[in-house]
Design an enzyme around this catalytic site. Structure first.
Site, short mmCIF file in Angstrom:
data_model
loop_
_atom_site.label_atom_id
_atom_site.label_comp_id
_atom_site.label_asym_id
_atom_site.label_seq_id
_atom_site.Cartn_x
_atom_site.Cartn_y
_atom_site.Cartn_z
N HIS A 376 0.83 -1.20 0.00
CA HIS A 376 0.00 0.00 0.00
C HIS A 376 0.86 1.25 0.00
O HIS A 376 0.49 2.27 -0.60
CB HIS A 376 -0.93 -0.01 1.22
CG HIS A 376 -2.07 0.94 1.12
ND1 HIS A 376 -2.17 2.07 1.91
CD2 HIS A 376 -3.17 0.95 0.32
CE1 HIS A 376 -3.29 2.71 1.62
NE2 HIS A 376 -3.90 2.06 0.65
N CYS A 377 2.01 1.19 0.64
CA CYS A 377 2.92 2.34 0.74
C CYS A 377 3.42 2.82 -0.61
O CYS A 377 3.74 4.00 -0.77
CB CYS A 377 4.14 1.99 1.58
SG CYS A 377 3.81 1.32 3.20
N VAL A 378 3.53 1.92 -1.58
CA VAL A 378 4.18 2.26 -2.85
C VAL A 378 3.18 2.39 -4.00
O VAL A 378 3.58 2.44 -5.16
CB VAL A 378 5.29 1.25 -3.20
CG1 VAL A 378 6.37 1.27 -2.14
CG2 VAL A 378 4.73 -0.16 -3.39
#
Length: 385
Positions: A376-378
């Site tokens: 989700h971070c990227v």
């Protein structure tokens, strides 16, 4: 970019990865960045029907997913190649379900194209510092009538902990590339710091946003008002979070996610875990279980069991083993597995139940996880208008 580490060193401090030696920007570079950012925002048309736009929940139909290509040895050192392999794996996997646009610096665009393959569109006209598109990219909004615009959260390197001259401009440059109106929110934050249900309710940690390294001299009420205006929402569910133990100051999307309006998910620690992050997760579950939505409905909260950090593949103390840091794309849920076989399988089964009709793909992204981040971070979704 999110950190939710269980077996963190006793000394605490900034985990996740090493910062650039010259953290933040020089005064001159900061001035140039701010000036260019204001000029770019002013050059774009203003959003129509002010107040009508809202950030939809992640599982709506997407036009594409935006990602970024890391190429800095100052940030990643000898781990860069492995992280690039993980980024390319994530991009190729999502590209099976929807278009992926990946921003890469001109000098590394050829390598990005080679590693990601023809299914991923590499954009070499939007420079980046790092790969954390959830935090640096634009937050897209829709108005329910075919309108699309974007909001920037004024990324400042997670409180000026890392150089961010390029990443500070990514949101506005992507909005310009797409050709949609762009405005800057009246707060400093990151996309991973705020979860939205698309129906008026947000959740976030105080530790990340009500923090002098992002929003000095602003009260919780002022920050909350800015969040609500930016997201087209009317209520924030706040968690205390964890201050100063990771670069993000405890982003919410490594622990708690919205499944639907009135329904959330929390990744729970083992009963034997009692560090600050385990306590934080349990508290988030308690807060959500007692909360109501913007519409007044009681929240229903699902639990997702986390792995045993002593049984996962990685021994890196900064490792992020978050099943909750998954990404929902068209027809699929892209998550991670960590080598603790039983909870890995249970997480996949749970996500398939929670997102019926979608394929659940579990990936080995251990190199990215050792940098303190997850899938989700990227990623950053661009919803269909």
């Amino acid at each position: 970019m999110n950190d939710h580490v269980v077996n963190r060193p006793a000394s605490g401090g900034m985990g996740r990865r090493r910062f650039l030696a010259a953290a933040g920007l020089t005064a001159a570079a900061a001035a140039i960045t701010a000036t260019e950012g204001r000029a770019r925002a002013a050059s774009l048309p203003a959003p129509k029907a002010a107040g009508a736009f809202r950030v939809p929940i992640e599982d709506v139909r997407h036009t594409r997913t935006w990602m970024a290509w890391p190429d800095s040895t100052s940030i990643w050192g000898n781990q860069l190649g492995g992280v690039q392999s993980d980024i390319s794996l994530i991009a190729r996997t999502i590209a099976k379900y929807e278009p992926v646009y990946l921003c890469a610096n001109s000098g590394s665009a050829a390598k990005a194209r080679s590693m990601c393959g023809p299914s991923v569109t590499v954009v070499s006209t939007i420079p980046v510092d790092d790969c954390w598109m959830r935090d640096t990219g634009p937050v897209f909004r829709t108005d329910g009538s075919g309108g699309l615009d974007a909001v920037g959260l004024n990324f400042n390197g997670w409180g000026k902990k890392q150089a961010h001259a390029r990443d500070n401009l990514v949101a506005g440059r992507i909005a310009s590339h797409v050709g949609v109106p762009f405005t800057s929110a009246a707060l400093v934050g990151e996309g991973g710091a705020i979860e939205q249900d698309g129906a008026g309710t947000l959740m976030a940690t105080r530790s990340s946003l009500i923090n002098k390294n992002r929003n000095p001299n602003k009260s919780q009420a002022q920050i909350e008002a800015a969040m609500l205006a930016a997201y087209g929402a009317s209520k924030v569910i706040w968690f205390d979070g964890v201050v100063g133990q990771d670069i993000t100051d405890d982003h919410v999307d490594a622990t708690s996610r919205f499944l639907a309006p009135g329904r959330a998910l929390v990744q729970m620690p083992l009963a034997s875990d009692n560090d600050v992050y385990a306590k934080d997760a349990r508290k988030q579950y308690q807060v959500l279980s007692a909360a109501t939505t913007a519409g007044g409905a009681r929240m229903a909260v699902d639990q997702l069991q986390g792995p045993d950090y002593y049984k996962i593949r990685s021994t890196n103390p900064d490792f992020l083993a978050s099943y909750a840091n998954y990404y929902v794309c068209n027809g699929a849920v892209i998550s991670a597995h960590f080598g603790d076989t039983r909870p890995d399988a249970a997480a996949k089964t749970a996500l398939a139940r929670l997102y019926p009709g979608r394929t659940v793909e579990q990936l080995n992204i251990d190199r990215l996880g050792a940098g303190g981040g997850g899938i989700h971070c990227v990623t950053q979704q661009q919803p269909v208008a």
